[in-house]
Design a protein around this motif. Sequence first.
Motif, short mmCIF file in Angstrom:
data_model
loop_
_atom_site.label_atom_id
_atom_site.label_comp_id
_atom_site.label_asym_id
_atom_site.label_seq_id
_atom_site.Cartn_x
_atom_site.Cartn_y
_atom_site.Cartn_z
N LEU A 2 0.86 -1.18 0.00
CA LEU A 2 0.00 0.00 0.00
C LEU A 2 0.90 1.24 0.00
CD1 LEU A 2 -2.99 1.00 0.26
CD2 LEU A 2 -2.62 1.07 2.72
N VAL A 3 0.73 2.12 -1.00
CA VAL A 3 1.62 3.26 -1.17
C VAL A 3 0.84 4.57 -1.08
CG1 VAL A 3 3.20 4.44 -2.74
CG2 VAL A 3 3.20 1.94 -2.61
N PHE A 4 1.27 5.46 -0.17
CA PHE A 4 0.81 6.84 -0.16
C PHE A 4 1.80 7.65 -1.01
CE2 PHE A 4 -1.18 5.19 3.62
CZ PHE A 4 -2.35 5.91 3.75
N ASP A 5 1.35 8.19 -2.12
CA ASP A 5 2.22 8.93 -3.03
C ASP A 5 2.11 10.42 -2.70
OD1 ASP A 5 3.76 9.91 -5.03
OD2 ASP A 5 2.42 9.38 -6.67
N THR A 6 3.05 10.93 -1.89
CA THR A 6 2.98 12.34 -1.49
C THR A 6 3.48 13.27 -2.58
OG1 THR A 6 5.17 12.31 -0.45
CG2 THR A 6 3.29 11.68 0.92
N ASP A 7 4.03 12.74 -3.66
CA ASP A 7 4.33 13.60 -4.80
C ASP A 7 3.06 14.03 -5.52
OD1 ASP A 7 7.02 13.57 -4.39
OD2 ASP A 7 7.47 12.06 -5.90
N SER A 8 2.02 13.23 -5.42
CA SER A 8 0.76 13.52 -6.10
C SER A 8 -0.20 14.34 -5.25
CB SER A 8 0.06 12.21 -6.51
OG SER A 8 0.87 11.46 -7.37
N SER A 9 -0.09 14.21 -3.93
CA SER A 9 -1.06 14.87 -3.07
C SER A 9 -0.52 14.95 -1.65
CB SER A 9 -2.39 14.09 -3.08
OG SER A 9 -3.32 14.64 -2.18
N GLN A 10 -1.09 15.84 -0.89
CA GLN A 10 -0.85 15.83 0.55
C GLN A 10 -1.97 15.02 1.21
OE1 GLN A 10 -0.75 19.92 1.70
NE2 GLN A 10 -2.90 20.30 1.28
N PHE A 11 -1.70 14.49 2.40
CA PHE A 11 -2.66 13.62 3.06
C PHE A 11 -2.88 14.08 4.50
CE2 PHE A 11 -0.82 10.99 -0.29
CZ PHE A 11 -1.96 10.54 -0.92
N TYR A 12 -4.13 14.36 4.82
CA TYR A 12 -4.54 14.73 6.17
C TYR A 12 -5.66 13.77 6.61
CZ TYR A 12 -2.20 19.32 5.98
OH TYR A 12 -1.27 20.33 5.91
N TYR A 13 -5.60 13.35 7.86
CA TYR A 13 -6.69 12.61 8.52
C TYR A 13 -7.02 11.28 7.84
CZ TYR A 13 -7.14 17.38 10.21
OH TYR A 13 -6.87 18.62 10.72
N SER A 14 -6.06 10.66 7.19
CA SER A 14 -6.28 9.33 6.63
C SER A 14 -6.18 8.29 7.75
CB SER A 14 -5.23 9.04 5.55
OG SER A 14 -5.25 10.03 4.55
N SER A 15 -6.63 7.07 7.46
CA SER A 15 -6.51 6.00 8.46
C SER A 15 -6.42 4.66 7.77
CB SER A 15 -7.71 6.03 9.42
OG SER A 15 -8.92 5.76 8.74
N VAL A 16 -5.61 3.78 8.36
CA VAL A 16 -5.52 2.37 7.95
C VAL A 16 -5.64 1.56 9.24
CG1 VAL A 16 -4.17 0.61 6.78
CG2 VAL A 16 -3.98 3.01 6.06
N THR A 17 -6.67 0.72 9.35
CA THR A 17 -6.95 0.04 10.60
C THR A 17 -7.37 -1.41 10.38
OG1 THR A 17 -9.27 0.77 10.60
CG2 THR A 17 -7.69 2.20 11.68
N ASP A 18 -7.13 -2.24 11.41
CA ASP A 18 -7.69 -3.60 11.51
C ASP A 18 -7.34 -4.48 10.31
OD1 ASP A 18 -8.95 -2.80 13.91
OD2 ASP A 18 -10.64 -1.99 12.81
N LEU A 19 -6.06 -4.52 9.95
CA LEU A 19 -5.66 -5.18 8.72
C LEU A 19 -4.28 -5.81 8.89
CD1 LEU A 19 -6.60 -5.51 5.73
CD2 LEU A 19 -5.40 -3.37 5.24
N SER A 20 -4.04 -6.91 8.18
CA SER A 20 -2.73 -7.56 8.15
C SER A 20 -2.07 -7.31 6.80
CB SER A 20 -2.85 -9.07 8.38
OG SER A 20 -3.28 -9.36 9.68
#
Length: 539
Positions: A205-223
């Motif tokens: 899972l990749v957050f691409d900060t070159d494309s956007s800024q990210f506020y208040y995201s969440s990733v939970t309950d996952l392996s």
Amino acid sequence: MADIEIIKGADNGNPPDTLRQMYPKVNRNFQRLNSEVEANKMEADNKLEAHKNSTSAHAAQNITYSGDIIGASNVKQALDNTKQTIDDLILGSGDSGPEVAAARGGHATLGDRLDASDAQVVELEKKTDSYIDPREFGAILDGENDDYAPMQAALEASLDQGKELFIPGKALLSSSLMITHGTPKIRGAGVGLSALITKNNIPLLVFDTDSSQFYYSSVTDLSFVGDVAGDRSNNAGVEIRGTSSAKNFFNYNTFENLLFKGTYYGIRSTKSSGEPENLLNWNLFTQIKTTNYGVNNVEHAIKFEFGSGTGNVFDACNIVSMTSGFEWGGSGDENIGDITISDCQFGGGGSAIKAKKGATAYGSNITITGCQWDAGIQYSLDFLNMNGFTVQGCNWGGATSLKLEGCSNYSIHGANSLESTYGSMKHTPSNATTDLFSLAFNTSYESAYIEIVTFGVLQGVGTRISRNAFLIGYDGSTISVNTVKEDKTGTSGNQINHTTSQIGNAIKISAQLQGGSAGDTLIYSQLNVIGNRYNVVTM
């Protein structure tokens, strides 16, 4: 009644009609009678039909019944029995039988239960409308078939619609899921039920900060599972990616209740701002767990390669990793600091908490409380050039020692062993005594072996100074350095044995410069302590 024309004759006292006069009257009379009969028949048929359809034409007690009535002697009794049965099934609140009582499900009536079920269905429909299920896009989620395409499509839909992506199963991925915009909220059904799995050397899972800024995201309950053979160096559960050309923030995001199994990295940040501040701020990492998957170990649980950002919190994590648990720096000169770590447990190997600051960047304000380092950990702390941190209330269980290089202004309580290279750096004027460390023993009858090695740097030239050795100063004068205890007792020099039986009794280790011109000299010290239950504070 039909209007009948009279045929005149002797019987009615009239002159008789002729045949010519009589025949038309007879025909007309027949027509009138036929019309009246037909009308009467139609009216009777309508009344009969209305009677058949009537619900009140006859009282129930007046209805007769032919043949045997099972369980009753007449129609009324049979109807009463039927009514009572219906009341027992639907209307009554008493126990009219074990099956009926069970069907009510704790409600007064079966109707009440059906009403409650309807309300639950409506609520479920509302919840379902608030998230995206990748199965609607064709994902199988059995962990065996490649679900990359439908998973990416579902992720894009959740970002575009502002909905949560709910993953109720295990998705095998041949490529990375890319997050390029929006406020992603990704949730599984629990670490034992939901997973992202790969057999390829990729981040899942990749957050691409070159494309956007990210506020208040969440990733939970996952392996996140790395089932990769061969090279695994790019395999990560979550990767926060970005180059220095993009100045986008990654702030106020939450990673909670996640399990990383066999991924080379758990959470990896390769984001660089190219500036002192790395723009990863005020994020929460809680209930993070890492462990091996078969022969694949997690090497780095959480690693930020270009500084730490500020205000990040790491809480209640269970870490088993072989190289580093939490690590910041090492690939640049961004700042490291303003970090809180609490109630975490570390095992496996390597360094539990590692921070390697560049020579010019800021590195301070790290608070570590309530943590435990278990067997296999070489260094509970492995810090370089960090200034100002506190370790309190931790258990050194199986950790070999701490390693602090170029660090100053820190407080460590309860360590088993401390390796502090260049532990304090002070500018010292001529003929002055500079305090390097203060050791406060806080339990009776404790002992420790303390070794002090001092270094001198004059005009950028470094030379080790041992006891009674001399350093030639820039102006040709001689400078000698001795280490002494505050109370001036015992043997002054590099090795001091100290045993105390008094709670709170402290000794102070100092260095003294002697010479005509020592104003440009810095004292660097190394402190090695073997013992337990003491407090180390730089002066």
